[in-house]
Design an enzyme around this catalytic site. Structure first.
Site, PDB file in Angstrom:
ATOM      1  CE  LYS A  22      -1.524   1.576   4.212  1.00 57.22           C
ATOM      2  NZ  LYS A  22      -1.227   3.026   4.454  1.00 57.22           N
ATOM      3  CG  ASN A  23       2.309   2.628   3.481  1.00 52.31           C
ATOM      4  OD1 ASN A  23       1.183   2.744   3.332  1.00 52.31           O
ATOM      5  ND2 ASN A  23       2.858   2.407   4.672  1.00 52.31           N
ATOM      6  CB  CYS A 120      -4.763   9.980  11.833  1.00 52.87           C
ATOM      7  SG  CYS A 120      -2.885   9.203  12.133  1.00 52.87           S
ATOM      8  NE  ARG A 125       1.183  10.367  10.549  1.00 50.84           N
ATOM      9  CZ  ARG A 125       0.689   9.437   9.871  1.00 50.84           C
ATOM     10  NH1 ARG A 125      -0.458   8.852  10.351  1.00 50.84           N
ATOM     11  NH2 ARG A 125       1.028   8.808   8.725  1.00 50.84           N
ATOM     12  N   PRO A 126       2.145  16.112  11.092  1.00 47.17           N
ATOM     13  CG  PRO A 126       4.183  17.147  11.888  1.00 47.17           C
ATOM     14  CD  PRO A 126       3.214  16.071  12.125  1.00 47.17           C
ATOM     15  CB  ILE A 127       2.780  17.903   5.586  1.00 50.68           C
ATOM     16  CG1 ILE A 127       1.722  19.179   5.479  1.00 50.68           C
ATOM     17  CG2 ILE A 127       2.040  16.650   5.617  1.00 50.68           C
ATOM     18  CD1 ILE A 127       1.153  19.002   4.146  1.00 50.68           C
ATOM     19  CG  ASP A 309       3.880   1.316   9.706  1.00 46.61           C
ATOM     20  OD1 ASP A 309       3.783   1.499   8.210  1.00 46.61           O
ATOM     21  OD2 ASP A 309       3.736   2.151  10.453  1.00 46.61           O
ATOM     22  CB  ILE A 331       8.212   6.617  14.468  1.00 46.37           C
ATOM     23  CG1 ILE A 331       9.485   5.717  14.148  1.00 46.37           C
ATOM     24  CG2 ILE A 331       7.728   7.279  13.342  1.00 46.37           C
ATOM     25  CD1 ILE A 331      10.649   6.553  13.713  1.00 46.37           C
ATOM     26  NE  ARG A 401      -6.830   4.564   5.647  1.00 43.43           N
ATOM     27  CZ  ARG A 401      -6.241   5.495   6.338  1.00 43.43           C
ATOM     28  NH1 ARG A 401      -6.640   5.969   7.425  1.00 43.43           N
ATOM     29  NH2 ARG A 401      -5.457   5.987   5.565  1.00 43.43           N
TER      30      ARG A 401
HETATM   31  C1  EPZ Z   1       4.847   6.897   6.263  1.00 47.18           C
HETATM   32  O1  EPZ Z   1       3.960   7.790   6.909  1.00 47.18           O
HETATM   33  C2  EPZ Z   1       3.771   5.561   6.557  1.00 47.18           C
HETATM   34  N1  EPZ Z   1       2.601   6.011   5.341  1.00 47.18           N
HETATM   35  C3  EPZ Z   1       3.200   5.273   7.525  1.00 47.18           C
HETATM   36  O2  EPZ Z   1       2.438   3.989   7.537  1.00 47.18           O
HETATM   37  C4  EPZ Z   1       4.507   4.718   8.516  1.00 47.18           C
HETATM   38  O3  EPZ Z   1       3.954   4.731   9.837  1.00 47.18           O
HETATM   39  C5  EPZ Z   1       5.408   6.124   8.592  1.00 47.18           C
HETATM   40  O4  EPZ Z   1       5.871   6.399   7.377  1.00 47.18           O
HETATM   41  C6  EPZ Z   1       6.809   5.787   9.262  1.00 47.18           C
HETATM   42  O5  EPZ Z   1       7.426   4.730   8.917  1.00 47.18           O
HETATM   43  C7  EPZ Z   1       2.836   6.106   4.060  1.00 47.18           C
HETATM   44  O6  EPZ Z   1       3.847   5.932   3.680  1.00 47.18           O
HETATM   45  C8  EPZ Z   1       1.516   6.304   3.133  1.00 47.18           C
HETATM   46  P1  EPZ Z   1       6.809  10.096   8.542  1.00 47.18           P
HETATM   47  P2  EPZ Z   1       4.380   9.333   6.900  1.00 47.18           P
HETATM   48  O7  EPZ Z   1       6.630  11.329   7.676  1.00 47.18           O
HETATM   49  O8  EPZ Z   1       5.409   9.597   6.039  1.00 47.18           O
HETATM   50  C9  EPZ Z   1       7.211  13.631  11.710  1.00 47.18           C
HETATM   51  C10 EPZ Z   1       0.765   2.582   8.052  1.00 47.18           C
HETATM   52  O9  EPZ Z   1       0.394   2.092   8.970  1.00 47.18           O
HETATM   53  N2  EPZ Z   1       7.032  14.502  10.658  1.00 47.18           N
HETATM   54  O10 EPZ Z   1       8.016   9.272   8.078  1.00 47.18           O
HETATM   55  O11 EPZ Z   1       3.448  10.330   7.223  1.00 47.18           O
HETATM   56  C11 EPZ Z   1       5.972  12.709  11.991  1.00 47.18           C
HETATM   57  O12 EPZ Z   1       5.177  13.417  12.729  1.00 47.18           O
HETATM   58  C12 EPZ Z   1       1.219   4.300   7.867  1.00 47.18           C
HETATM   59  O13 EPZ Z   1       0.706   2.237   6.700  1.00 47.18           O
HETATM   60  C13 EPZ Z   1       7.156  15.815  10.777  1.00 47.18           C
HETATM   61  O14 EPZ Z   1       7.499  16.234  12.028  1.00 47.18           O
HETATM   62  O15 EPZ Z   1       5.398   9.334   8.408  1.00 47.18           O
HETATM   63  C14 EPZ Z   1       6.600  11.530  12.654  1.00 47.18           C
HETATM   64  O16 EPZ Z   1       6.778  11.850  14.091  1.00 47.18           O
HETATM   65  C15 EPZ Z   1       0.883   4.748   9.176  1.00 47.18           C
HETATM   66  N3  EPZ Z   1       7.209  16.741   9.828  1.00 47.18           N
HETATM   67  C16 EPZ Z   1       7.885  11.356  11.904  1.00 47.18           C
HETATM   68  O17 EPZ Z   1       8.169  12.718  11.295  1.00 47.18           O
HETATM   69  C17 EPZ Z   1       6.771  16.386   8.432  1.00 47.18           C
HETATM   70  O18 EPZ Z   1       6.651  17.329   7.641  1.00 47.18           O
HETATM   71  C18 EPZ Z   1       7.766  10.407  10.828  1.00 47.18           C
HETATM   72  O19 EPZ Z   1       6.893  10.542   9.900  1.00 47.18           O
HETATM   73  C19 EPZ Z   1       6.805  14.940   8.292  1.00 47.18           C
HETATM   74  C20 EPZ Z   1       6.895  14.103   9.328  1.00 47.18           C
END
Ligand code: EPZ
Length: 435
Positions: A22-23, A120, A125-127, A309, A331, A401
């Site tokens: 999925k990812n 969520c 989940r900030p971007i 995950d 994480i 999902r």
């Molecule tokens: C991806 O989410 C995956 N989703 C998640 O899988 C997975 O848990 C996660 O990576 C970690 O491996 C997809 O790929 C669609 P991150 P993502 O950005 O990219 C912080 C599942 O169960 N952060 O690597 O959203 C964030 O808050 C899902 O399939 C910022 O602060 O995760 C977190 O603490 C759940 N600012 C850390 O970084 C940002 O701009 C890692 O998040 C982005 C992230």
């Protein structure tokens, strides 16, 4: 709202085949935005997030073939005309990975309007890191009414160093960089296999990317990308979940159509906990339970460390292990929603800040429990497979999902699992439970 009814106690025996990741599929589908040509993706998992992303792209004017309509799970995406580069809140609120369209939309059309994804169950989940990188590449970013707007005539290459390792942040900016003017150097990138899947597709489309899978990625911008046909890798988290299912039930399970190279940390931890795990070569891993499980600690890390995950699923296994297992979540800030549900089934778990202390073995008994997020759902299913009696798990749409036909796959190797689409009134359901 669908529920699962699971009667515990059956060891899982046989072979289960893993679906596409999925990812990986989510960023690869978004990459189709970058070209007017067709992108054909194979091995798309039949899960709700794929349907959500299909609707998202169709809302922008793309044509997307449904993967359930053919045996190879092919999805053909045509973004010839993108009439409306907007990701609306109604869709984004159901799948925060919608933010993956941000980079490709700006790269292709010069502008993007994407609803702020919001948090969520597992965290805020900030971007912000996605936006910071786009700004470094010359995009003008504004935020109002819950939407982010990004504009750029043409993005230009930049030197980006991620403050934190972010999987979709790396993917979003990779897609922004492939047609930017000049070279982009990205450091402190995510090394997840899903990033490599995306980079492989982009290079097949004519991009010039080096270093995917390492923490330093270099992109030479090109002026356009063309169509491609690409097969998505197997889902390493689904594979890991089934390995734990085989171990926790004391079964003998072959997990086929997976990539053992992506499961190093999970396999090592299962072996440390006393499960017998053998890589059968090619694309299969065999797990045998039956022996005594020993407590073993995990601390979630970015790839290739133990995946966040897989944390909830491992915790279910730890409830059956002799002794103490410390489960530390590094994480996400709120990824212990499954703990209280496992405790209701009889698990002995205490949470203190980022660490859950699991004491076992605990005799689990059936209970009515509720899913809160995708991987917590998997944890409850695993616990139900060994709990005494019949466990009813509510809100299984969370599981739908990210897991394709999970009840069929489990049933095919001996699990007693039924999906109830709320066909029964509570009284009849109680009668059902009595047999
Ligand atoms: C991806 O989410 C995956 N989703 C998640 O899988 C997975 O848990 C996660 O990576 C970690 O491996 C997809 O790929 C669609 P991150 P993502 O950005 O990219 C912080 C599942 O169960 N952060 O690597 O959203 C964030 O808050 C899902 O399939 C910022 O602060 O995760 C977190 O603490 C759940 N600012 C850390 O970084 C940002 O701009 C890692 O998040 C982005 C992230």
């Amino acid at each position: 709202m669908d529920k699962f009814v699971i009667r515990g106690g059956n060891p899982l025996v046989g072979t289960v085949r893993i679906s596409g990741a999925k990812n990986s599929a989510l960023p690869c589908i978004a990459a189709a935005i970058l070209t007017e040509d067709d992108i054909v993706l194979e091995n798309i998992p039949l899960v709700r997030d794929m349907d959500t992303e299909r609707r998202l792209l169709e809302s922008m004017g793309a044509a997307v073939q449904r993967p359930e309509a053919n045996a190879q799970h092919l999805m053909t995406i045509s973004c010839r005309s993108l009439s409306d580069p907007v990701a609306r809140y109604e869709i984004v609120k159901t799948m925060r990975a919608s933010s993956l369209v941000l980079g490709p939309l700006v790269a292709r059309t010069g502008m993007a309007r994407v609803a702020m994804p919001g948090g969520c169950a597992i965290g805020g989940r900030p971007i912000d890191l996605h936006l910071k990188g786009l700004e470094k590449m010359g995009a003008a970013i504004t935020q109002e009414h819950g939407y982010i707007e990004a504009r750029a005539e043409r993005l230009r290459g930049a030197h980006i160093v991620f403050d934190k390792i972010t999987v979709t942040g790396t993917e979003d900016l990779l897609m922004a960089a492939v047609m930017a003017e000049g070279e982009t150097l990205m450091e402190n990138c995510a090394r997840e296999p899903e990033v490599c899947d995306l980079a492989a597709l982009l290079n097949a489309m004519g991009a010039k990317i080096e270093g995917a899978g390492t923490s330093t990625i270099r992109v030479h911008g090109v002026t356009s990308l063309h169509g491609a046909h690409y097969r998505i890798n197997p889902d390493r988290i689904e594979a890991g979940t089934f390995l734990i299912a085989g171990a926790i039930t004391g079964g003998d399970l072959i997990v086929a159509n997976c990539d053992p190279a992506h499961l190093g940390a999970v396999i090592a931890k299962l072996q440390e906990a006393g499960a017998r795990v053998d890589v059968l070569g090619g694309d299969s891993v065999r797990v045998r339970g039956g022996g005594k499980l020993q407590g073993a600690d995990i601390s979630t890390e970015e790839y290739p460390g133990f995946p966040t995950d897989m944390q909830a699923q491992y915790m279910a296994l730890a409830t059956q292990a002799e002794g103490v297992s410390l489960v530390t979540e590094n994480i996400f800030e709120n990824r212990f929603m499954h703990v209280q549900e496992l405790v209701r089934m009889g698990a002995n778990i205490k949470v203190d800040a980022k660490t859950a202390t699991v004491r076992g073995p605990a005799r689990l008994s059936s209970a009515a429990v509720m899913c809160s997020d995708l991987r917590a759902s998997a944890s409850l299913v695993l616990a139900a497979l060994v709990a005494e009696g019949e466990t009813v798990i509510d809100r299984v749409y969370h599981m739908d999902r990210g897991y394709e036909h999970i009840e069929q796959k489990l049933s095919s190797v001996g699990a007693q699992i039924q999906r109830l689409g709320n066909l029964f009134a509570p009284r009849e359901q109680a009668a059902y439970m009595a047999d």
